[in-house]
Design an enzyme around this catalytic site. Structure first.
Site, PDB file in Angstrom:
ATOM      1  CB  THR A  90      -0.932  -0.023   1.235  1.00  0.00           C
ATOM      2  OG1 THR A  90      -1.752  -1.171   1.115  1.00  0.00           O
ATOM      3  CG2 THR A  90      -1.800   1.206   1.320  1.00  0.00           C
ATOM      4  CB  THR A 166       1.025  -3.529   6.487  1.00  0.00           C
ATOM      5  OG1 THR A 166      -0.225  -3.774   5.856  1.00  0.00           O
ATOM      6  CG2 THR A 166       1.405  -2.083   6.376  1.00  0.00           C
ATOM      7  CG  ASP A 167      -1.488  -8.004   4.201  1.00  0.00           C
ATOM      8  OD1 ASP A 167      -1.854  -7.053   4.923  1.00  0.00           O
ATOM      9  OD2 ASP A 167      -2.178  -8.460   3.275  1.00  0.00           O
ATOM     10  CE  LYS A 245      -2.196  -5.430   8.501  1.00  0.00           C
ATOM     11  NZ  LYS A 245      -2.266  -5.409   7.035  1.00  0.00           N
TER      12      LYS A 245
HETATM   13  N1  ASP Z   1      -1.903  -6.516   0.998  1.00  0.00           N
HETATM   14  C1  ASP Z   1      -1.044  -5.387   1.171  1.00  0.00           C
HETATM   15  C2  ASP Z   1       0.367  -5.900   1.390  1.00  0.00           C
HETATM   16  O1  ASP Z   1       0.717  -6.357   2.450  1.00  0.00           O
HETATM   17  C3  ASP Z   1      -1.513  -4.516   2.279  1.00  0.00           C
HETATM   18  C4  ASP Z   1      -0.597  -3.382   2.662  1.00  0.00           C
HETATM   19  O2  ASP Z   1       0.351  -3.042   2.050  1.00  0.00           O
HETATM   20  O3  ASP Z   1      -0.906  -2.760   3.682  1.00  0.00           O
HETATM   21  O4  ASP Z   1       1.136  -5.846   0.502  1.00  0.00           O
END
Ligand code: ASP
Length: 436
Positions: A90, A166-167, A245
């Site tokens: 993201t 973040t995942d 997370k």
């Molecule tokens: N699905 C995304 C990822 O982890 C979500 C994010 O970036 O927050 O790449």
């Protein structure tokens, strides 16, 4: 079904399906069967082309961005140099409203145009390595990152920032903490829960705080920098192997488990230390990259009620297994009535697995420590050779650590090293204040 040319990326459209209507901007789709629509919320939605009954062009629902002239990058001798390596997620996804495409704004000039404050803090280098969602990360990606970090260190940078989805950012931070032995400078991973084209984005503060932290501190480890609370007041510098997370969308989704953050960085850039047990920057330290075996098969299995032996048998072709047990490290292995007959079979499979490959038990409570000596099923597991007793390691970190150990050490050393604290992944004592 509407015709192919009705799905032109960049068009603002109203899509009708049997159930609902959606308004947004069409994005390039990775395959012909699906349509990707950027909704006003900033989220992407994937719809099956087959399910769409009508496409109506809308007036642009979003403002067309003006092309800004990019600033030139000037090297300031008195400032540290920080390299940003982008992997996607993201934090990297931003829509170009003029074309509807996802744009890469990753050159140093583009990064500075977007975050001008960075130039007051450090000299910026920036490179795009991948533009991927972090759920797609695999061991080879950890190796690519480690190699690119090594290159930057050879170039003489003072710190490195990895932008990442973040995942699975905490898997990567753990992977890098293990892979980068004798790291001389800081490597800070930064993600964001909301993309930078949304008013509520956490991208700018997370990135700026990581910059400030590197330029103003002597921290020389792998860490993560994310929002501390859901407001824009401060960020925290989190440990690479003890962070998780905990929320799908909140900006303060990242929390430490059985540990505390290293520091708080306020929005004004003030750093307060919370835990000063860290390796300091030492540019004389010689980095050794210990990569992951790229075809290694290690599993991570969450246990639950009503399990079957078959669920464990799958791992007989794997090289290692981490189990997320219940409580202090329990598994469904007791046969106490006819209803629990299956548990005999489960125990047999675990016994066989533990003879062949390292099997490590962790806890799905996350907080606290494994103790296989309190209840008899725990003792039985220990006798069967299951590892992990007394550890307070996160299941995800145990998975990464086990894979890394199997990649770099003879099998005979894996059990002992699994129980040794190598990168802050195991603490000696559980502290009362380290819980929620
Ligand atoms: N699905 C995304 C990822 O982890 C979500 C994010 O970036 O927050 O790449």
């Amino acid at each position: 079904m509407p015709k192919k040319d009705e799905f032109t990326p960049g068009d603002s459209v109203l899509l009708t399906t049997k159930e609902k209507q959606y308004v947004g901007v069409l994005m390039p789709s990775p395959n012909a069967e699906n349509v990707v629509l950027k909704l006003k919320t900033g989220y992407n939605m994937v719809l099956k082309k087959k399910s769409i009954t009508a496409v109506k062009k809308e007036k642009a629902t979003v403002i067309v961005q003006e092309k800004t002239k990019l600033p030139s990058v000037q090297h300031k001798k008195e400032l540290k140099t920080i390299a940003i390596l982008h992997t996607g997620g993201t934090i990297a996804s931003e829509i170009d409203y003029a074309t509807g495409g996802v744009v890469g704004r990753f050159t140093p000039e583009e990064i500075i145009a977007k975050y001008p404050q960075l130039t007051e803090t450090a000299n910026v280098r920036s490179r795009l390595l991948r533009n991927m969602s972090s759920e797609d990360m695999r061991f080879p990606h950890y190796n690519i990152l480690a190699k690119e970090i090594q290159k930057e260190i050879k170039e003489g940078v003072d710190g490195i920032i990895i932008t990442h989805g973040t995942d699975t950012i905490a898997y990567t931070s753990a992977a890098l903490a293990f892979a980068l032995e004798h790291l001389p400078i800081p490597v800070i991973l930064v993600g964001s829960q909301r993309s930078s084209d949304r008013g509520s984005s956490d991208a700018a503060l997370n990135l700026l705080s990581a910059f400030r932290f590197i330029s103003q501190s002597d921290f020389g480890e792998v860490g993560l920098c994310m929002h501390e609370t859901s407001s824009d007041e401060s960020c925290v510098l989190l440990p690479a192997t003890k962070t998780r997370k905990f929320h799908t969308s909140r900006r303060d989704a990242f929390k430490t488990v059985n540990a505390r953050p290293f520091a708080r960085i306020t929005k004004e850039g003030k750093i307060t230390w919370i835990n000063q047990q860290y390796h300091k920057v030492d540019k004389a330290r010689k980095l050794v990259v210990k990569p992951f075996k790229e075809d290694l098969k290690v599993g991570l299995l969450k246990t639950h009620t009503h399990m079957y032996a078959k669920q464990f048998e799958v791992y007989s072709t794997f090289q290692g297994l981490v189990l997320e047990g219940t409580g202090m490290g329990h598994l469904p292995i007791n046969t106490l009535d006819k209803e629990t007959k299956e548990h005999e079979k489960i125990f047999k499979v675990i016994q066989q697995l533990a003879k062949k490959i390292p099997v490590v038990i962790t806890s799905q409570t996350l907080f606290g420590r494994i103790n296989l000596n309190v209840y008899s099923p725990g003792r039985v597991l220990k006798e069967a050779g299951v590892l992990g007793d007394y550890l307070d390691i996160l299941p995800e970190t145990a998975f990464i650590k086990l894979a890394w150990l199997l990649s770099n050490y003879p099998k005979t050393q894996v059990a002992a090293l699994m129980h040794e604290n190598l990168r802050g992944e195991i603490t000696k004592r559980s502290l009362h204040e380290d819980f929620l």
